[in-house]
Design an enzyme around this catalytic site. Sequence first.
Site, PDB file in Angstrom:
ATOM      1  N   SER A 134      -7.623  -0.242   1.992  1.00 49.60           N
ATOM      2  CA  SER A 134      -8.527   0.878   1.721  1.00 49.60           C
ATOM      3  C   SER A 134      -9.025   0.819   0.285  1.00 49.60           C
ATOM      4  O   SER A 134      -8.305   0.396  -0.621  1.00 49.60           O
ATOM      5  CB  SER A 134      -7.809   2.205   1.952  1.00 49.60           C
ATOM      6  OG  SER A 134      -7.255   2.255   3.243  1.00 49.60           O
TER       7      SER A 134
HETATM    8  N1  SAH Z   1      -3.740   1.921   3.827  1.00 56.39           N
HETATM    9  C1  SAH Z   1      -3.827   0.598   4.391  1.00 56.39           C
HETATM   10  C2  SAH Z   1      -4.965   0.584   5.370  1.00 56.39           C
HETATM   11  C3  SAH Z   1      -4.990  -0.597   6.233  1.00 56.39           C
HETATM   12  S1  SAH Z   1      -6.291  -0.600   7.425  1.00 56.39           S
HETATM   13  C4  SAH Z   1      -4.062  -0.393   3.262  1.00 56.39           C
HETATM   14  O1  SAH Z   1      -4.627   0.026   2.251  1.00 56.39           O
HETATM   15  O2  SAH Z   1      -3.720  -1.573   3.403  1.00 56.39           O
HETATM   16  C5  SAH Z   1      -5.624   0.393   8.696  1.00 56.39           C
HETATM   17  C6  SAH Z   1      -4.356  -0.077   9.336  1.00 56.39           C
HETATM   18  O3  SAH Z   1      -4.093   0.791  10.435  1.00 56.39           O
HETATM   19  C7  SAH Z   1      -4.402  -1.494   9.891  1.00 56.39           C
HETATM   20  O4  SAH Z   1      -3.352  -2.226   9.352  1.00 56.39           O
HETATM   21  C8  SAH Z   1      -4.247  -1.287  11.397  1.00 56.39           C
HETATM   22  O5  SAH Z   1      -3.525  -2.320  12.039  1.00 56.39           O
HETATM   23  C9  SAH Z   1      -3.492   0.021  11.461  1.00 56.39           C
HETATM   24  N2  SAH Z   1      -3.609   0.754  12.722  1.00 56.39           N
HETATM   25  C10 SAH Z   1      -4.706   0.957  13.496  1.00 56.39           C
HETATM   26  N3  SAH Z   1      -4.386   1.682  14.588  1.00 56.39           N
HETATM   27  C11 SAH Z   1      -3.051   1.940  14.495  1.00 56.39           C
HETATM   28  C12 SAH Z   1      -2.123   2.625  15.326  1.00 56.39           C
HETATM   29  N4  SAH Z   1      -2.477   3.207  16.480  1.00 56.39           N
HETATM   30  N5  SAH Z   1      -0.834   2.678  14.920  1.00 56.39           N
HETATM   31  C13 SAH Z   1      -0.427   2.097  13.769  1.00 56.39           C
HETATM   32  N6  SAH Z   1      -1.252   1.423  12.947  1.00 56.39           N
HETATM   33  C14 SAH Z   1      -2.553   1.352  13.312  1.00 56.39           C
END
Ligand code: SAH
Length: 219
Positions: free
Chosen positions: A69
Amino acid sequence: MNLSLQGIGMTSRRTRERMISRLMEQGITSNKILDVMRDTPRHIFMDEALSSRAYEDTALPIGYNQTISQPYIVAKMTELLLEFGRLKKVLEIGTGCGYQTAVLTQLVDYVYSVERILPLQKKAKTHLSDLKIKNVSFLHSDGGWGWPDYAPYDGILVSAAPSEIPEMLLEQMAIGAVMLIPIGKVGNQELQRVIRTDSGYEVERLEPVSFVPFLSGRD
Ligand code: SAH
């Protein structure tokens, strides 16, 4: 300390300072959050090829079609989550590379973080243990189920966008708890803040945002 942690030279310090100034220009006012983001080495959370861009205000790829993010959204969601005071137990859905997790652990008592992609969760675990962060537990699961074992939570932060708020997450909020969650399809999402009251849930519709989709099941 590993190499990527040592490689924080003057350049990187200046770049980080620029990130903090930008966050202030964008309206982030919490000094606590700004201090934590200044001190958290964002470049160790991404692949070396991209680490020189770590402090730009942009989402960057972390593999598996996912992104870290952008700093502004991490700061903004954290600020909105903590606006009413310090939180004890926070549930995070979408660990990704663990950067938002690392920021949260320095501002709340304990973080429970759920990720559906196992290799990403493994990377996040490594990054947080390199930083000697201990007040966090990880679960490989579909975050749509929350993490019932430790519920209720004082705060929930969701980093992927579902089309509507998952029922199980609402159920796992304590009375007075705050949830930050992006809602909607790619290209048309808004950030929402949900507060659980004695009698139900209050939903505030905040700003337009751009998150990866919330997917069901585990990979
Ligand atoms: N805050 C994180 C954001 C990563 S992007 C960072 O800065 O790295 C969002 C993440 O949500 C991804 O890793 C994706 O795999 C995860 N995600 C999407 N749907 C999900 C779900 N149902 N349960 C758990 N994780 C999920």
